[in-house]
Design an enzyme around this catalytic site. Sequence first.
Site, PDB file in Angstrom:
ATOM      1  N   LYS A   1      -2.385  49.813  22.036  1.00  0.00           N
ATOM      2  CA  LYS A   1      -1.701  51.126  21.949  1.00  0.00           C
ATOM      3  C   LYS A   1      -0.434  51.356  22.273  1.00  0.00           C
ATOM      4  CE  LYS A   1      -4.548  54.363  23.073  1.00  0.00           C
ATOM      5  NZ  LYS A   1      -5.608  55.155  23.756  1.00  0.00           N
TER       6      LYS A   1
ATOM      7  N   ARG B   1      -1.843  59.698  38.854  1.00  0.00           N
ATOM      8  CA  ARG B   1      -1.817  61.170  39.362  1.00  0.00           C
ATOM      9  C   ARG B   1      -1.364  61.491  40.605  1.00  0.00           C
ATOM     10  NH1 ARG B   1      -5.299  62.934  35.557  1.00  0.00           N
ATOM     11  NH2 ARG B   1      -6.711  61.704  34.492  1.00  0.00           N
TER      12      ARG B   1
ATOM     13  N   ARG C   1     -14.380  55.936  17.144  1.00  0.00           N
ATOM     14  CA  ARG C   1     -13.779  55.639  18.384  1.00  0.00           C
ATOM     15  C   ARG C   1     -14.780  56.340  19.461  1.00  0.00           C
ATOM     16  NH1 ARG C   1      -9.745  59.244  21.100  1.00  0.00           N
ATOM     17  NH2 ARG C   1      -8.757  58.034  22.893  1.00  0.00           N
TER      18      ARG C   1
ATOM     19  N   THR D   1      -3.262  61.093  17.337  1.00  0.00           N
ATOM     20  CA  THR D   1      -2.904  61.988  18.279  1.00  0.00           C
ATOM     21  C   THR D   1      -2.263  63.235  17.468  1.00  0.00           C
ATOM     22  OG1 THR D   1      -2.196  60.294  19.839  1.00  0.00           O
ATOM     23  CG2 THR D   1      -1.941  62.548  20.376  1.00  0.00           C
TER      24      THR D   1
END
Length: 499
Positions: free
Chosen positions: A235, A94, A53, A293
């Site tokens: 994803k 953010r 990846r 993850t």
Amino acid sequence: MSGYAFAMPRKEPSHAPYSPRSRKVRILATLGPASDTPEMIRALAEAGADAFRINMSHGNHDDHRRRIAAIRRLETETGRPTTILADLQGPKLRVGRFKDDKAELRNGQRFVFDRRKEPGDATRVALPHKEIFEAVRAGARLLVDDGKLVLRVTAHDAETIETEVEVGGTISNNKGLNLPDVVLPLAALTDKDRADLTFALEEGVDWIALSFVQRPEDVAEARRLIGGKAALLAKIEKPSAIDRLEGILELADAVMVARGDLGVELPPEAVPPLQKRIVEAARRLGRPVVVATQMLESMITAPSPTRAEVSDVATAVYDGADAIMLSAESASGRFPREAVAMMNRIATSAESDPTHYARVHFTETLPDATTNDAIARAASEMARTITASAIVCFTSSGSTARRVARERPIVPLLVLTPSMRTARQLGLLWGAHAVRTRDVHSFEEMVGKSKRMALRHAIAKGGDRLIVTAGVPFGVPGSTNVVHVARLIGDELDRHRAS
């Protein structure tokens, strides 16, 4: 399911045949500062990495180009088709900056997000995402810094979002923001993603991973931009994607259970059942599924994992995931090779469990009412009934292999294809050992090549039986309609060389 395509004959590779993995689940390793030298990439492959990846969230194009080139050189040296997945960053939300770089928020206090440009303080901060102001609603949660701070919306308008702090703490410059209760009108591909996508396709990567998918339309847009130059993995890391999971799976080539952001936007206890739901849905539709993850998180700094992490990896194997992924463990950790080797050992041990086959088949994958699916189901059942050594399938696009792999056969799947692109993409497919080889033009040639390739790659030996699937007539897409049992004598390679 496609038939086997015609092409001009090509010489077989001159290097020694590469051995198949002893396990069926694939290992996807992320590259980064700890693993970007050719020597370390080779070490990861030797330790068990089937695919690599490239995380487009970190590094620049020169870094990624160098890593991709090292993988391709290794592929040429070993002859093993090697999968490269480019993972796009996606829209990152953010907060703005603060006068003193940070501020302390107390439980129960009022705090405002606004569109002013001035640095923030303990009462307010800028939020440079107008889409949030348009979509937010009273009662929605705003999670800051991976959920460490929780704020609840009390009022809002086009310029301000008033909140009450439910879980306080330190908030600092540019920390990430999640809105689990809101479907944001954000495109899944940012300008950076589009530039990264163009770069990745020019470099010939095999898979594109699309981050923060919210709806099937996000997948459709990415597929249009990819234009068939790579396969597309969606994803699943947003609660809104769960609500439209079937539609997303229909459009994607594969799916990833991205438990990092999914675990931020949902209660931790909600993630395990969702992981099982996503894996089961993907398997039913025949889409490769990756579990990712924090699988061996402690190995970022320690040479061995916790027992809970070992159990987590094994659970994904028992659930029948196609691939399991390492993130920071192999990208920036102190023990990248050891992490891959440990994941390899865990997966091999789980698959050696006598109950593994039954557990993998807890998920029922009923075939569609097509000849293609019937042949795939029959091949799997025959392999188990007669104790065959492998299933061999000929394919141009890989769809034949995906259909057979969906059945989770008890034996390895030897995939013979004239397409290097197809061989590389199959690095994320459960149980597949892909070999690029010359085309065949007759039934007899197909059977002969199946036997020779099974011997060359040590998948079978004299006296063993193979289950061979293909489409006749050759070269007709969607024509997989033959399942054949072949018995090996053991001298097929010698007789072929002598002829």
